[in-house]
Write a protein that holds these residues in place. Structure first.
Motif, short mmCIF file in Angstrom:
data_model
loop_
_atom_site.label_atom_id
_atom_site.label_comp_id
_atom_site.label_asym_id
_atom_site.label_seq_id
_atom_site.Cartn_x
_atom_site.Cartn_y
_atom_site.Cartn_z
N UNK A 1 -6.84 -0.59 -14.58
CA UNK A 1 -7.03 0.83 -14.88
C UNK A 1 -6.32 1.74 -13.86
N UNK A 2 -6.12 1.26 -12.66
CA UNK A 2 -5.46 2.07 -11.63
C UNK A 2 -4.00 1.69 -11.44
N UNK B 1 0.83 -1.20 0.00
CA UNK B 1 0.00 0.00 0.00
C UNK B 1 0.86 1.25 0.00
N UNK B 2 1.91 1.26 0.81
CA UNK B 2 2.81 2.41 0.83
C UNK B 2 3.52 2.61 -0.49
N UNK B 3 3.98 1.52 -1.10
CA UNK B 3 4.71 1.63 -2.37
C UNK B 3 3.80 2.12 -3.48
N UNK B 4 2.61 1.56 -3.58
CA UNK B 4 1.70 1.95 -4.65
C UNK B 4 1.11 3.34 -4.41
N UNK B 5 0.95 3.74 -3.17
CA UNK B 5 0.48 5.10 -2.90
C UNK B 5 1.46 6.13 -3.44
N UNK B 6 2.75 5.92 -3.14
CA UNK B 6 3.74 6.86 -3.65
C UNK B 6 3.86 6.77 -5.16
N UNK B 7 3.82 5.56 -5.73
CA UNK B 7 3.96 5.40 -7.18
C UNK B 7 2.82 6.07 -7.92
N UNK C 1 -2.78 -8.17 -3.00
CA UNK C 1 -1.96 -8.50 -4.17
C UNK C 1 -2.84 -8.76 -5.40
N UNK C 2 -3.95 -9.47 -5.21
CA UNK C 2 -4.84 -9.75 -6.34
C UNK C 2 -5.53 -8.48 -6.84
N UNK C 3 -5.84 -7.56 -5.94
CA UNK C 3 -6.41 -6.28 -6.37
C UNK C 3 -5.40 -5.51 -7.20
N UNK C 4 -4.14 -5.53 -6.79
CA UNK C 4 -3.12 -4.83 -7.56
C UNK C 4 -2.94 -5.45 -8.95
N UNK D 1 2.94 -3.33 -13.76
CA UNK D 1 3.50 -2.45 -12.74
C UNK D 1 3.51 -0.99 -13.17
N UNK D 2 4.11 -0.17 -12.33
CA UNK D 2 4.21 1.28 -12.55
C UNK D 2 5.69 1.63 -12.63
#
Length: 505
Positions: A278-279, A196-202, A270-273, A285-286
């Motif tokens: 679209x997000x 969550x922290x990694x994807x929030x910043x990304x 993990x499955x949501x990611x 990945x990002x």
């Protein structure tokens, strides 16, 4: 009335009270001592067990390790035989089994349980005031020592990267230690907060609307230069929010049930990611995450860069060294906050909850709030570590946040000693740094050992498993099993290992 004198019966005068004394008419003779026969039977049984264990290991590893499919430049697959490697592993298992049977697992071995502090705990208590400053002093001097011993900035790249890698897991271990070590809540989904922290910043740092908003108000390059410093607290707070969301459904769960739910939570994230394409861009990945800056000063070769501004020759290692000190500062913040919270009423409520939830309720402690604060605090530091991971790698994907990451972090906490900060730090150095150092064991590729095709890094998890078994056998409560109490009367004494929680959830 005077009683007649009683004969002085000494223990040595009665070798066996159940048998009649020898020398009397009709008395059977005593058998000879059998102490040496008992010792020989123990040794014989230990050797038998070691040989059987070695043979079973060899049979088990024969199809898994003994045969290897190799692909040539052109042509079908070939089969390579590695029977020597199987024999080495079987021999190692046999020797270790023999040592255990003759020491820890010996029949009739009396386990001495002390009531007070052991010598090791007393020594740890005396060394504790100097151990933490020594650890952080070495951590501060580490990149300079790496540069000095390597002979320059560029040659020290590997060692500084290794220090960043280890400190990241030290911080993650300290964050999970709040949930598992202090509050006693078994969490197998801690990697979810890391993600969550990694994807929030990304997502925030690569967001075009956010970039356009700040470009229109504060300048063109403002968001790319300050994105990490502005998104770091947001990542931690959002991870703490998800920690509270996880805490509400599991308020009545303990032990194995809690572990299953937290494991499911990690897999759900993990499955949501993966599926919310679209997000999160799915499995791709990002990428193109903005790099970290020196508080707005970029690490580039332009006239506005860090090197030109401070009169240095440009080197890409400036950014790597700065990243090292950023993760060191975040780890130090985690340690400081944990120490202060442990001395506060909320920290003592965590420890009361860990020891006995029913007694905790009887004392009037709000267990609901206590559990939620533990989950939220631990998740917040996981979010901080995730944001740092994203800015260091500049690429995030769901493959970086698998269950194996949670298992490694939990193993660091358990093996180091639940509730012990220095024990967790030592376990992270041994497990992460030690496993990474396997890449440098090139002497194992010699012809008289394993051959040039041997890759030690492929056996990281096998060695990791052996290390876990060894620690659980000899020190089941972790490397640092004693604890320093937060409250004491007149004299601070280390809590004995026999009184420390073993981690039953």
């Amino acid at each position: 009335m005077v009683q007649p004198p009683v004969a002085d019966l000494k223990p040595e005068a009665l070798p066996n009270s159940d048998l009649p004394a020898t020398g009397l008419p009709g008395a059977p003779s005593l058998p000879p001592p059998v102490q040496h026969q008992g010792a020989s039977s123990v040794i014989r049984g230990a050797f038998t067990d070691a040989i059987v264990s070695g043979l079973l290991t060899g049979l088990l590893l024969l199809p898994l390790v003994g045969f290897r499919a190799t692909e040539s430049g052109s042509g079908p697959l070939g089969l390579t035989y590695r029977f020597g490697l199987v024999a080495v592993f079987a021999g190692i298992v046999a020797v270790l089994r023999l040592v255990l049977n003759l020491t820890v697992w010996r029949r009739g071995r009396k386990v001495k349980v002390g009531e007070g502090s052991s010598a090791f705990a007393t020594l740890a208590l005396k060394a504790a005031p100097a151990l933490r400053p020594a650890f952080f002093s070495f951590a501060i001097a580490y990149p300079f020592l790496a540069i000095l011993l390597s002979g320059g900035l560029s040659p020290s790249r590997y060692w500084v990267d290794l220090g960043i890698y280890v400190l990241t897991y030290v911080m993650l271990g300290w964050g999970l230690n709040i949930v598992v070590g202090l509050a006693g809540l078994l969490d197998l989904g801690y990697v979810a907060f890391y993600a969550v922290g990694a994807y929030t910043f990304a997502l925030l740092s690569t967001s075009v609307p956010v970039n356009d908003f700040f470009a229109g108000h504060l300048g063109e390059g403002f968001w790319s230069a300050w994105s990490f410093w502005l998104c770091l607290p947001v990542s931690g707070l959002l991870a703490a929010f998800w920690g509270v969301i996880l805490g509400f459904p599991v308020l009545r769960l303990r032990g194995d049930y809690l572990a299953i739910v937290t494991l499911a939570f990690g897999e759900i994230i993990r499955l949501v990611l993966i599926n919310w394409v679209s997000l999160t861009n799915g499995g791709a990945g990002i990428s193109s995450i903005p790099p970290i800056s020196f508080f707005g000063v970029p690490f580039n070769a332009t006239d506005e860069g860090f090197a030109a501004k401070y009169g240095l020759d440009f080197d890409s290692m400036h950014r790597i060294i700065f990243l090292y000190f950023v993760i060191l500062a975040l780890a130090a913040l985690t340690a400081l906050v944990t120490i202060r919270l442990r001395q506060m009423p909320v920290g003592r409520a965590w420890e009361a909850l860990r020891e006995d939830e029913i007694a905790c309720r009887s004392l009037g402690i709000n267990t609901t709030l206590t559990k939620l604060t533990a989950f939220a605090t631990g998740a917040m530091f996981g979010g901080f570590a995730g944001a740092f991971f994203a800015v260091r790698v500049r690429f995030v994907s769901p493959e970086s946040f698998t269950f194996m990451e949670s298992a490694v972090i939990l193993a660091i906490v358990v093996l180091g000693g639940m509730g012990s900060q220095m024990g967790v730090a030592g376990a992270a150095i041994l497990l992460i740094g030690g496993m990474e150092m396997l890449r440098n064991l090139s002497f194992l590729k010699a012809d008289f050992l394993f051959g040039p095709d041997f890759d030690p890094s492929l056996y990281r998890m096998l060695i990791f498993g052996f290390a876990m078994v060894a620690v659980m056998v000899w020190r089941p409560r972790g490397i640092v099993s004693s604890r320093l109490p937060t409250i004491f009367l007149k004299e601070r004494k280390a809590v004995s290992a026999t009184l420390v929680k073993e981690g039953h959830g």
